[in-house]
Scaffold this motif. Structure first.
Motif, PDB file in Angstrom:
ATOM      1  N   VAL A 227     -17.016 -75.957  37.079  1.00  0.00           N
ATOM      2  CA  VAL A 227     -16.458 -74.873  37.902  1.00  0.00           C
ATOM      3  C   VAL A 227     -16.096 -73.684  37.029  1.00  0.00           C
ATOM      4  CG1 VAL A 227     -14.506 -74.248  39.343  1.00  0.00           C
ATOM      5  CG2 VAL A 227     -15.672 -76.382  39.713  1.00  0.00           C
ATOM      6  N   VAL A 228     -15.572 -73.959  35.819  1.00  0.00           N
ATOM      7  CA  VAL A 228     -15.237 -72.843  34.919  1.00  0.00           C
ATOM      8  C   VAL A 228     -16.489 -72.071  34.541  1.00  0.00           C
ATOM      9  CG1 VAL A 228     -14.425 -72.331  32.604  1.00  0.00           C
ATOM     10  CG2 VAL A 228     -13.121 -73.829  34.040  1.00  0.00           C
ATOM     11  N   PHE A 229     -17.554 -72.800  34.224  1.00  0.00           N
ATOM     12  CA  PHE A 229     -18.797 -72.115  33.883  1.00  0.00           C
ATOM     13  C   PHE A 229     -19.330 -71.301  35.053  1.00  0.00           C
ATOM     14  CE2 PHE A 229     -20.478 -72.807  29.756  1.00  0.00           C
ATOM     15  CZ  PHE A 229     -19.838 -73.917  29.267  1.00  0.00           C
ATOM     16  N   LEU A 230     -19.248 -71.863  36.277  1.00  0.00           N
ATOM     17  CA  LEU A 230     -19.758 -71.141  37.442  1.00  0.00           C
ATOM     18  C   LEU A 230     -18.955 -69.891  37.713  1.00  0.00           C
ATOM     19  CD1 LEU A 230     -20.706 -73.840  40.051  1.00  0.00           C
ATOM     20  CD2 LEU A 230     -22.179 -72.352  38.749  1.00  0.00           C
ATOM     21  N   TYR A 231     -17.611 -69.990  37.622  1.00  0.00           N
ATOM     22  CA  TYR A 231     -16.790 -68.810  37.843  1.00  0.00           C
ATOM     23  C   TYR A 231     -17.057 -67.744  36.803  1.00  0.00           C
ATOM     24  CZ  TYR A 231     -13.456 -69.591  41.585  1.00  0.00           C
ATOM     25  OH  TYR A 231     -12.854 -69.715  42.791  1.00  0.00           O
ATOM     26  N   ALA A 232     -17.327 -68.187  35.549  1.00  0.00           N
ATOM     27  CA  ALA A 232     -17.486 -67.201  34.484  1.00  0.00           C
ATOM     28  C   ALA A 232     -18.800 -66.462  34.587  1.00  0.00           C
ATOM     29  CB  ALA A 232     -17.374 -67.882  33.131  1.00  0.00           C
ATOM     30  N   PHE A 233     -19.843 -67.152  35.032  1.00  0.00           N
ATOM     31  CA  PHE A 233     -21.159 -66.524  35.016  1.00  0.00           C
ATOM     32  C   PHE A 233     -21.597 -65.986  36.361  1.00  0.00           C
ATOM     33  CE2 PHE A 233     -22.603 -66.821  30.853  1.00  0.00           C
ATOM     34  CZ  PHE A 233     -22.124 -67.985  30.302  1.00  0.00           C
ATOM     35  N   ALA A 234     -20.806 -66.165  37.410  1.00  0.00           N
ATOM     36  CA  ALA A 234     -21.247 -65.731  38.735  1.00  0.00           C
ATOM     37  C   ALA A 234     -20.644 -64.383  39.057  1.00  0.00           C
ATOM     38  CB  ALA A 234     -20.812 -66.749  39.784  1.00  0.00           C
ATOM     39  N   THR A 235     -21.484 -63.409  39.384  1.00  0.00           N
ATOM     40  CA  THR A 235     -20.932 -62.124  39.769  1.00  0.00           C
ATOM     41  C   THR A 235     -20.636 -62.061  41.254  1.00  0.00           C
ATOM     42  OG1 THR A 235     -23.166 -61.300  39.947  1.00  0.00           O
ATOM     43  CG2 THR A 235     -21.995 -60.787  37.953  1.00  0.00           C
ATOM     44  N   LYS A 236     -21.245 -62.924  42.038  1.00  0.00           N
ATOM     45  CA  LYS A 236     -20.927 -62.909  43.457  1.00  0.00           C
ATOM     46  C   LYS A 236     -20.882 -64.332  43.965  1.00  0.00           C
ATOM     47  CE  LYS A 236     -23.577 -60.770  46.518  1.00  0.00           C
ATOM     48  NZ  LYS A 236     -24.130 -59.658  47.323  1.00  0.00           N
ATOM     49  N   TRP A 237     -19.675 -64.761  44.357  1.00  0.00           N
ATOM     50  CA  TRP A 237     -19.541 -66.130  44.830  1.00  0.00           C
ATOM     51  C   TRP A 237     -18.329 -66.212  45.735  1.00  0.00           C
ATOM     52  CZ3 TRP A 237     -17.501 -70.800  41.603  1.00  0.00           C
ATOM     53  CH2 TRP A 237     -17.753 -71.971  42.310  1.00  0.00           C
ATOM     54  N   PHE A 238     -18.492 -66.708  46.886  1.00  0.00           N
ATOM     55  CA  PHE A 238     -17.355 -66.903  47.778  1.00  0.00           C
ATOM     56  C   PHE A 238     -17.191 -68.391  47.980  1.00  0.00           C
ATOM     57  CE2 PHE A 238     -16.758 -62.589  48.541  1.00  0.00           C
ATOM     58  CZ  PHE A 238     -17.997 -61.999  48.664  1.00  0.00           C
ATOM     59  N   PRO A 239     -16.315 -69.042  47.191  1.00  0.00           N
ATOM     60  CA  PRO A 239     -16.285 -70.498  47.195  1.00  0.00           C
ATOM     61  C   PRO A 239     -15.834 -71.089  48.516  1.00  0.00           C
ATOM     62  CG  PRO A 239     -15.090 -69.631  45.341  1.00  0.00           C
ATOM     63  CD  PRO A 239     -15.357 -68.490  46.230  1.00  0.00           C
ATOM     64  N   SER A 240     -15.200 -70.302  49.384  1.00  0.00           N
ATOM     65  CA  SER A 240     -14.796 -70.901  50.645  1.00  0.00           C
ATOM     66  C   SER A 240     -15.967 -70.995  51.606  1.00  0.00           C
ATOM     67  CB  SER A 240     -13.666 -70.093  51.253  1.00  0.00           C
ATOM     68  OG  SER A 240     -13.969 -68.726  51.167  1.00  0.00           O
TER      69      SER A 240
ATOM     70  N   PRO B  20     -23.070 -70.161  43.694  1.00  0.00           N
ATOM     71  CA  PRO B  20     -22.941 -68.698  43.672  1.00  0.00           C
ATOM     72  C   PRO B  20     -24.214 -67.985  44.102  1.00  0.00           C
ATOM     73  CG  PRO B  20     -22.259 -69.644  41.598  1.00  0.00           C
ATOM     74  CD  PRO B  20     -22.857 -70.739  42.384  1.00  0.00           C
ATOM     75  N   GLN B  21     -24.018 -66.740  44.569  1.00  0.00           N
ATOM     76  CA  GLN B  21     -25.172 -65.952  44.997  1.00  0.00           C
ATOM     77  C   GLN B  21     -25.895 -65.341  43.819  1.00  0.00           C
ATOM     78  OE1 GLN B  21     -22.535 -65.793  47.210  1.00  0.00           O
ATOM     79  NE2 GLN B  21     -23.823 -67.087  48.447  1.00  0.00           N
ATOM     80  N   GLU B  22     -25.115 -64.638  42.974  1.00  0.00           N
ATOM     81  CA  GLU B  22     -25.736 -63.922  41.862  1.00  0.00           C
ATOM     82  C   GLU B  22     -25.111 -64.387  40.577  1.00  0.00           C
ATOM     83  OE1 GLU B  22     -26.017 -59.570  43.892  1.00  0.00           O
ATOM     84  OE2 GLU B  22     -25.232 -59.797  41.880  1.00  0.00           O
ATOM     85  N   PHE B  23     -25.914 -64.407  39.543  1.00  0.00           N
ATOM     86  CA  PHE B  23     -25.402 -64.692  38.218  1.00  0.00           C
ATOM     87  C   PHE B  23     -25.509 -63.442  37.377  1.00  0.00           C
ATOM     88  CE2 PHE B  23     -24.452 -69.049  38.230  1.00  0.00           C
ATOM     89  CZ  PHE B  23     -25.267 -69.617  39.176  1.00  0.00           C
TER      90      PHE B  23
ATOM     91  N   ALA C 144     -11.497 -67.600  34.089  1.00  0.00           N
ATOM     92  CA  ALA C 144     -12.496 -68.585  33.681  1.00  0.00           C
ATOM     93  C   ALA C 144     -13.305 -68.070  32.505  1.00  0.00           C
ATOM     94  CB  ALA C 144     -13.417 -68.921  34.848  1.00  0.00           C
ATOM     95  N   THR C 145     -13.630 -66.771  32.530  1.00  0.00           N
ATOM     96  CA  THR C 145     -14.387 -66.216  31.403  1.00  0.00           C
ATOM     97  C   THR C 145     -13.598 -66.317  30.116  1.00  0.00           C
ATOM     98  OG1 THR C 145     -15.221 -64.622  32.973  1.00  0.00           O
ATOM     99  CG2 THR C 145     -15.674 -64.211  30.672  1.00  0.00           C
ATOM    100  N   LEU C 146     -12.301 -65.983  30.196  1.00  0.00           N
ATOM    101  CA  LEU C 146     -11.477 -66.059  29.000  1.00  0.00           C
ATOM    102  C   LEU C 146     -11.306 -67.507  28.565  1.00  0.00           C
ATOM    103  CD1 LEU C 146     -10.094 -64.167  27.202  1.00  0.00           C
ATOM    104  CD2 LEU C 146      -8.119 -64.228  28.648  1.00  0.00           C
ATOM    105  N   GLY C 147     -11.170 -68.386  29.549  1.00  0.00           N
ATOM    106  CA  GLY C 147     -11.008 -69.790  29.220  1.00  0.00           C
ATOM    107  C   GLY C 147     -12.239 -70.370  28.566  1.00  0.00           C
TER     108      GLY C 147
END
Lengths: 266, 84
Positions: free
Chosen positions: A19-32, A37-40, A235-238
């Protein structure tokens, strides 16, 4: 059946990392709404790396960890020599008492140590300074380094030192030429445990280093637990903390073949 | 198997309990306001509200309980090693 249990455990442990990797690399994602993600892209990385606060925090984090690790290794190397090689786990009452007490900081709640150090540091003027934070980290990192090094010193046969003493070597020469090449994996394991503990340490820096010293976990907290919620940038910082720690742990697993106790952290 | 592993399981349970008892980061970020984790309680009282006395007293209780758990853990570990 074995693969099922292994799969469940691996999924439980690796899912937050994913999940951390997905949040960090995804520019468009609505997890709900969507599972994937839509875009990386690298948008969050640009935003993180162009902010001077965060770059200072990263440099601070790694510098504090390096200094604390080196100082801890300098203290625990003679101690591990006494506990491991000179007394072989036995020893007189005083040595056993010190050995027992040196493992106690593993059980201390970190915030208790921080609260206790606060008035001392404000009297000594170390309150938000580099050396103060390094000293506080040394207190708590000593048991981590000590456990790894003592188990490595215990594996050296005592006949080597006795033979060297018979041939007339001094203590410093024995430590340098005989013990150092033999216990070097243990030193590296202890150093890496202390380094990754210090890198991930959050409470002491929050309490003792507040205005001047900021490290990566404090910055991540400001993205997640403060007034607003920015999980992507957190997430990116983490990721800058997660990837080196994972790499170092992998390195320790490969080089140290003995069964060193892996400590628990908080 | 289970009776033979008794002290080993007890020592692992105590170790994990201790590690989660003294945790601060996860309850600080994800924890609720009531009931509060003890470490978060100490932090909020001592730093944000300026109530140092409550922070120190709670820290004494906190560290006593943590050291008791650590003492029982070392005893369970020694007994597990002796029986194995």
């Amino acid at each position: 059946m074995n693969w099922l249990v292994l799969g469940v455990v691996a999924w439980l442990i690796l899912f937050p990392v994913l999940v951390v990797f997905l949040y960090a690399f995804a520019t468009k994602w609505f997890p709900s709404h969507w599972w994937w993600p839509q875009e990386f892209g690298l948008r969050w990385f640009e935003r993180i790396l162009t902010s001077p606060n965060i770059l200072t925090a990263m440099i601070n984090s790694y510098l504090i960890a390096s200094f604390a690790t080196l100082a801890t290794l300098a203290i625990t190397f003679p101690a591990a020599y006494v506990f491991g090689a000179r007394t072989q786990g036995g020893g007189g009452r005083f040595v056993q008492l010190v050995e027992g007490f040196s493992n106690v900081p593993l059980a201390f709640p970190t915030i208790t140590v921080g609260i206790a150090l606060l008035p001392f540091y404000s009297k000594l003027g170390l309150l938000s300074s580099f050396m103060g934070v390094v000293l506080a980290h040394m207190i708590m990192a000593v048991p981590y380094a000590l456990r790894a090094m003592v188990s490595s010193f215990l594996m050296v046969p005592p006949e080597y030192e006795e033979a060297a003493r018979n041939l007339g070597a001094s203590r410093a020469l024995i430590l340098r030429k005989i013990y150092l090449p033999l216990v070097w994996p243990g030193i590296m394991a202890g150093g890496i445990f202390a380094f990754s503990w210090s890198l991930n340490e959050f409470v002491l820096i929050l309490l003792l280093g507040y205005p001047n010293i900021e490290t990566i976990p404090v910055q991540v907290y400001q993205f997640v637990g403060g007034y607003y919620l920015h999980p992507q940038q957190a997430a990116t910082l983490g990721l800058f903390l997660l990837v080196p720690t994972l790499a170092l742990m992998l390195f320790v697993e490969r080089t140290v073949k003995s069964s060193a106790v892996v400590p628990a952290g908080g | 198997y289970l009776p033979l592993l008794g002290y080993g399981i007890l020592s692992v349970v105590l170790l994990n309990f201790l590690a989660l008892f003294i945790a601060f980061s996860i309850p600080f970020v994800l924890g609720a306001s009531w009931p509060q984790f003890l470490s978060v309680f100490i932090y909020v009282n001592a730093k944000d509200q300026g109530n140092w006395l409550a922070g120190y007293t709670t820290s004494v209780v906190y560290i006593s309980v943590a050291l008791t758990i650590a003492y029982f853990y070392t005893r369970a570990l020694a007994r597990a090693r002796k029986h194995a």
